[in-house]
Design a protein around this motif. Sequence first.
Motif, PDB file in Angstrom:
ATOM      1  N   ALA A   1    -110.454-119.798 -48.276  1.00  0.00           N
ATOM      2  CA  ALA A   1    -111.605-119.967 -49.165  1.00  0.00           C
ATOM      3  C   ALA A   1    -111.466-119.140 -50.436  1.00  0.00           C
ATOM      4  CB  ALA A   1    -112.886-119.593 -48.430  1.00  0.00           C
ATOM      5  N   SER A   2    -110.276-118.554 -50.632  1.00  0.00           N
ATOM      6  CA  SER A   2    -109.986-117.804 -51.864  1.00  0.00           C
ATOM      7  C   SER A   2    -108.483-117.607 -51.945  1.00  0.00           C
ATOM      8  CB  SER A   2    -110.693-116.446 -51.854  1.00  0.00           C
ATOM      9  OG  SER A   2    -110.037-115.541 -50.977  1.00  0.00           O
ATOM     10  N   ASP A   3    -108.029-117.021 -53.077  1.00  0.00           N
ATOM     11  CA  ASP A   3    -106.618-116.638 -53.112  1.00  0.00           C
ATOM     12  C   ASP A   3    -106.458-115.279 -52.437  1.00  0.00           C
ATOM     13  OD1 ASP A   3    -107.113-114.530 -54.956  1.00  0.00           O
ATOM     14  OD2 ASP A   3    -106.919-115.895 -56.655  1.00  0.00           O
TER      15      ASP A   3
ATOM     16  N   LEU B   1    -113.438-111.330 -54.137  1.00  0.00           N
ATOM     17  CA  LEU B   1    -114.376-112.403 -53.841  1.00  0.00           C
ATOM     18  C   LEU B   1    -115.617-112.320 -54.719  1.00  0.00           C
ATOM     19  CD1 LEU B   1    -114.399-112.425 -49.909  1.00  0.00           C
ATOM     20  CD2 LEU B   1    -112.923-113.722 -51.464  1.00  0.00           C
ATOM     21  N   THR B   2    -116.183-113.481 -55.025  1.00  0.00           N
ATOM     22  CA  THR B   2    -117.473-113.580 -55.705  1.00  0.00           C
ATOM     23  C   THR B   2    -118.347-114.532 -54.917  1.00  0.00           C
ATOM     24  OG1 THR B   2    -116.682-115.396 -57.100  1.00  0.00           O
ATOM     25  CG2 THR B   2    -116.484-113.155 -57.991  1.00  0.00           C
TER      26      THR B   2
ATOM     27  N   ALA C   1    -116.387-121.683 -31.331  1.00  0.00           N
ATOM     28  CA  ALA C   1    -116.362-120.388 -32.029  1.00  0.00           C
ATOM     29  C   ALA C   1    -115.987-120.607 -33.481  1.00  0.00           C
ATOM     30  CB  ALA C   1    -115.367-119.435 -31.371  1.00  0.00           C
ATOM     31  N   VAL C   2    -116.392-119.665 -34.329  1.00  0.00           N
ATOM     32  CA  VAL C   2    -115.962-119.616 -35.734  1.00  0.00           C
ATOM     33  C   VAL C   2    -115.570-118.185 -36.042  1.00  0.00           C
ATOM     34  CG1 VAL C   2    -117.319-121.587 -36.553  1.00  0.00           C
ATOM     35  CG2 VAL C   2    -118.356-119.312 -36.506  1.00  0.00           C
ATOM     36  N   ARG C   3    -114.614-118.029 -36.929  1.00  0.00           N
ATOM     37  CA  ARG C   3    -114.167-116.697 -37.319  1.00  0.00           C
ATOM     38  C   ARG C   3    -113.909-116.666 -38.820  1.00  0.00           C
ATOM     39  NH1 ARG C   3    -109.527-114.895 -32.886  1.00  0.00           N
ATOM     40  NH2 ARG C   3    -110.831-115.079 -31.004  1.00  0.00           N
ATOM     41  N   ALA C   4    -113.867-115.455 -39.350  1.00  0.00           N
ATOM     42  CA  ALA C   4    -113.456-115.256 -40.741  1.00  0.00           C
ATOM     43  C   ALA C   4    -112.590-114.008 -40.799  1.00  0.00           C
ATOM     44  CB  ALA C   4    -114.664-115.106 -41.660  1.00  0.00           C
ATOM     45  N   SER C   5    -111.697-113.971 -41.799  1.00  0.00           N
ATOM     46  CA  SER C   5    -110.830-112.803 -41.955  1.00  0.00           C
ATOM     47  C   SER C   5    -110.560-112.568 -43.431  1.00  0.00           C
ATOM     48  CB  SER C   5    -109.510-113.000 -41.208  1.00  0.00           C
ATOM     49  OG  SER C   5    -108.780-114.073 -41.775  1.00  0.00           O
ATOM     50  N   LEU C   6    -110.123-111.359 -43.742  1.00  0.00           N
ATOM     51  CA  LEU C   6    -109.785-110.962 -45.116  1.00  0.00           C
ATOM     52  C   LEU C   6    -108.380-110.387 -45.149  1.00  0.00           C
ATOM     53  CD1 LEU C   6    -113.084-109.056 -45.989  1.00  0.00           C
ATOM     54  CD2 LEU C   6    -112.407-111.289 -46.925  1.00  0.00           C
TER      55      LEU C   6
ATOM     56  N   GLY D   1    -114.549-105.612 -53.714  1.00  0.00           N
ATOM     57  CA  GLY D   1    -113.085-105.615 -53.712  1.00  0.00           C
ATOM     58  C   GLY D   1    -112.442-106.403 -52.580  1.00  0.00           C
ATOM     59  N   ALA D   2    -113.245-107.135 -51.820  1.00  0.00           N
ATOM     60  CA  ALA D   2    -112.671-107.930 -50.718  1.00  0.00           C
ATOM     61  C   ALA D   2    -111.890-109.110 -51.282  1.00  0.00           C
ATOM     62  CB  ALA D   2    -113.782-108.426 -49.800  1.00  0.00           C
ATOM     63  N   ALA D   3    -110.795-109.482 -50.607  1.00  0.00           N
ATOM     64  CA  ALA D   3    -109.963-110.593 -51.086  1.00  0.00           C
ATOM     65  C   ALA D   3    -109.282-111.270 -49.902  1.00  0.00           C
ATOM     66  CB  ALA D   3    -108.918-110.091 -52.071  1.00  0.00           C
TER      67      ALA D   3
END
Length: 304
Positions: free
Chosen positions: A196-198, A203-204, A222-227, A291-293
């Motif tokens: 969902a980003s480079d 992130l914005t 289930a759903v997950r997200a990571s950075l 600053g998350a990316a």
Amino acid sequence: MITYRTTGAWGAGKGSNLTPAEVDGNFYDLDGRVTELEDNPPSPNQIADITQSGNQITIVMDDASTFGPFTLPRSLSRPSITTVVTGVSLTPDPTQVGCYFRCTNNSGCDVTISDVPSAFLIDSELYFRQAGDEQLSFDPGVGGTLNIPTGYNAFSAGKGAVVIAKKVADLVWDLFGDLEPTGGATAAPFELIVAASDETTALTTGTAKATFRMPAGVTLTAVRASLTTASSSGVVTVDINEGGSSILSTKLTIDASETTSTTAATPAVISDASLADDAEITIDIDTAGTGAAGLKVVLIGTRT
């Protein structure tokens, strides 16, 4: 009778040189014995039978003596013979060990691995491919046993699936490969990872940071997200939408200094677990942290 000059293993000797008549007598005696063997050769002790038990053979002679048992060598090569099966039933025979059966009937095929203790050698393997629309079913036959992995059925998983049967003991076969999961072929696992980003840009917030369509109907579990880079302060909050409507009653969050939602203080809650085939899915970033990316979202479930 042979006359010897000296004493030895043959017995007492004459103790002096043989006379010409004694030498000739010896040759005459030996010649007579050779002629007798030539005219009346002894009957050989021939092979009367060869018995087999599993992967061992025993040679039985005419006089009932035996040699063995000897363990037969076995080939470790992959199947080299392809057999096309167009019918709806199949019972392989021992001459087809190592065959690769392509079952092409769109109505499926019932495979019976019929066996007696010694019909197939232990370590025999059979290969089956579902080349038609409907599944292959597997039956061990009378008195047989199929060992199937926990969580799977004795059916092929779907078109293109390959299933292997390996004999491990008398009347016992291991069945493995592309088998149908318990609950049916449609319960096949599903996992999808979406960026969902480079990887480097902070992130914005915003809607539809990623848009894609479901490759199949899915029931989410289930759903997950990571950075790639954690937020130095503030929580990253992510929403998932199907056709513009959120599927989460509690959004996905990644806490500050963390890179995965699996450690979040507040776990996500799925409110709409049924995602339709070809449904449009969008990913929103509700809060971006600092600053998350490198945001990725993972959908986990089973196909419907």
